[in-house]
Design an enzyme around this catalytic site. Sequence first.
Site, PDB file in Angstrom:
ATOM      1  N   CYS A 100      14.181 -10.683 -23.360  1.00  0.00           N
ATOM      2  CA  CYS A 100      15.064 -11.269 -22.348  1.00  0.00           C
ATOM      3  C   CYS A 100      16.484 -10.709 -22.365  1.00  0.00           C
ATOM      4  O   CYS A 100      16.951 -10.152 -21.371  1.00  0.00           O
ATOM      5  CB  CYS A 100      15.129 -12.783 -22.537  1.00  0.00           C
ATOM      6  SG  CYS A 100      13.539 -13.625 -22.395  1.00  0.00           S
ATOM      7  N   HIS A 111      21.531 -16.303 -20.677  1.00  0.00           N
ATOM      8  CA  HIS A 111      21.126 -15.675 -21.943  1.00  0.00           C
ATOM      9  C   HIS A 111      21.904 -14.393 -22.241  1.00  0.00           C
ATOM     10  O   HIS A 111      21.352 -13.445 -22.810  1.00  0.00           O
ATOM     11  CB  HIS A 111      19.616 -15.384 -21.937  1.00  0.00           C
ATOM     12  CG  HIS A 111      19.021 -15.417 -23.322  1.00  0.00           C
ATOM     13  ND1 HIS A 111      17.724 -15.069 -23.591  1.00  0.00           N
ATOM     14  CD2 HIS A 111      19.553 -15.739 -24.529  1.00  0.00           C
ATOM     15  CE1 HIS A 111      17.472 -15.189 -24.887  1.00  0.00           C
ATOM     16  NE2 HIS A 111      18.579 -15.589 -25.480  1.00  0.00           N
TER      17      HIS A 111
END
Length: 510
Positions: A89, A150
């Site tokens: 990610c 993130h």
Amino acid sequence: MRAAARRGRAAPAARDSLLVLLFLCLLLKTCEPKTANAFRPNILLIMADDLGIGDLGCYGNNTLRTPNIDQLAEEGVRLTQHLAAAPLCTPSRAAFLTGRHSFRSGMEASNGYRALQWNAGSGGLPENETTFARILQQRGYATGLIGKWHQGVNCASRGDHCHHPLNHGFDYFYGMPFTLTNDCDPGRPPEVDAALRAQLWGYTQFLALGILTVAAGKTCGFISVSGRVVTGMACVLFLFFISWYSSFGFVRRWNCVLMRNHDVTEQPMVLEKTASLMLKEAVSYIERHKHGPFLLFLSLLHVHIPLVTTSAFLGKSQHGLYGDNVEEMDWLIGKILNAIEDNGLKNSTFTYFTSDHGGHLEARDGHSQLGGWNGIYKGGKGMGGWEGGIRVPGIFHWPGVLPAGRVIGEPTSLMDVFPTVVQLAGGEVPQDRDPSEARPLTPDSEPLYHAVIARVGAAVSEHRHTLSPVPQQFSTSNILWKPWLQPCCGHFPFCSCHEDGDGTPRMPGL
């Protein structure tokens, strides 16, 4: 040393050769823009989380229902060789946002931790990175991010928000500054540093047992030790326990939060409400900015574990909880696309759908698969050496501009989206390559100046050690003119001649 080495973006000409994502119909000479505003559309970027390329009907899946995404592909362009820049990610998203490999911004590692682990960590996307959102914001676009970030939050103090989306070109943010993990669901086993957490808990129990043994021995008279020593040992154990439990014992509270702009709105977040909140925020954003132009990056929490799925979709697919979550994701995307159409924006909106990387093959609950399917491609999330970890869906939709039903097999990348949306907005990709080398870097302008110079010097020295001594052909003695080596026609030094038509050399005067 040039700024090009620092920035690391491809030359515009080389990049343009890959931009089948941009001006596709123009490059293929299949259509022309319909209005003067055709190249300044609203831009909707939708990114799924951990979705396998084999989970969508338009990529060959005939057991999961994804009608809205399939229709997007049917009416637009589908890419079959679309690649993420990393199989995880944080690095993949950093590359997507900046248009360059994540290792250039320090957002990737080959060992140890390979993604951000805490909201309270100090790592994240550096402030000096240029995102597509920043450039579009400068071009007058409203820029919103709804969903997962993130890419870090703070650097040195709580609230400095140096890595926050609003510090990277977005003027509105609602969503998770971190990412979903099993820790966000009280009913699931821990995930963040689970092995280390178990090890620390084991050490705590072992030490506690030791102290209790010493205390019991003292009470029974088997061990001669002062009460202060036992108390001191207990205090040390307590401090050790607090030192790790203060973080690991509250992972859900520290990581699983929702923010609106700079404010935390839900801590810990209630997972069952998240999908509806994200949908509501996205529709509201579209309605607020329908007069455009706007950029909306919808960064979905689907289909990352834990697979929190509303009751309307539970048990409805052929592939358990994961399939239910995929089908709910497709429904949610359909609602967003309906909002685009209901507000009269369908023909003026450039829409892109993808996943940040391949499906999470190792995610299992007993015998049940909780991760995606990557079709024929081997490997998945976290497995960068195999295609399944980086092969992702790529669908583009812009009615009247991009040809419907087109399938493109040329290699493309999530990083190509950066120059694509920048050029669509009428902006320019950063030109800090400095191809004329007119602005040399200095220790003041480049923080890594001395480190780079030292590294280059070491590489040059190492290379020179591999060279065998040979005569230098450009030495002074070799360069000097030597009369005895001069080719001459006739008598030196009166060298002169020409060639007759029959090819016979003739000396002057003959």
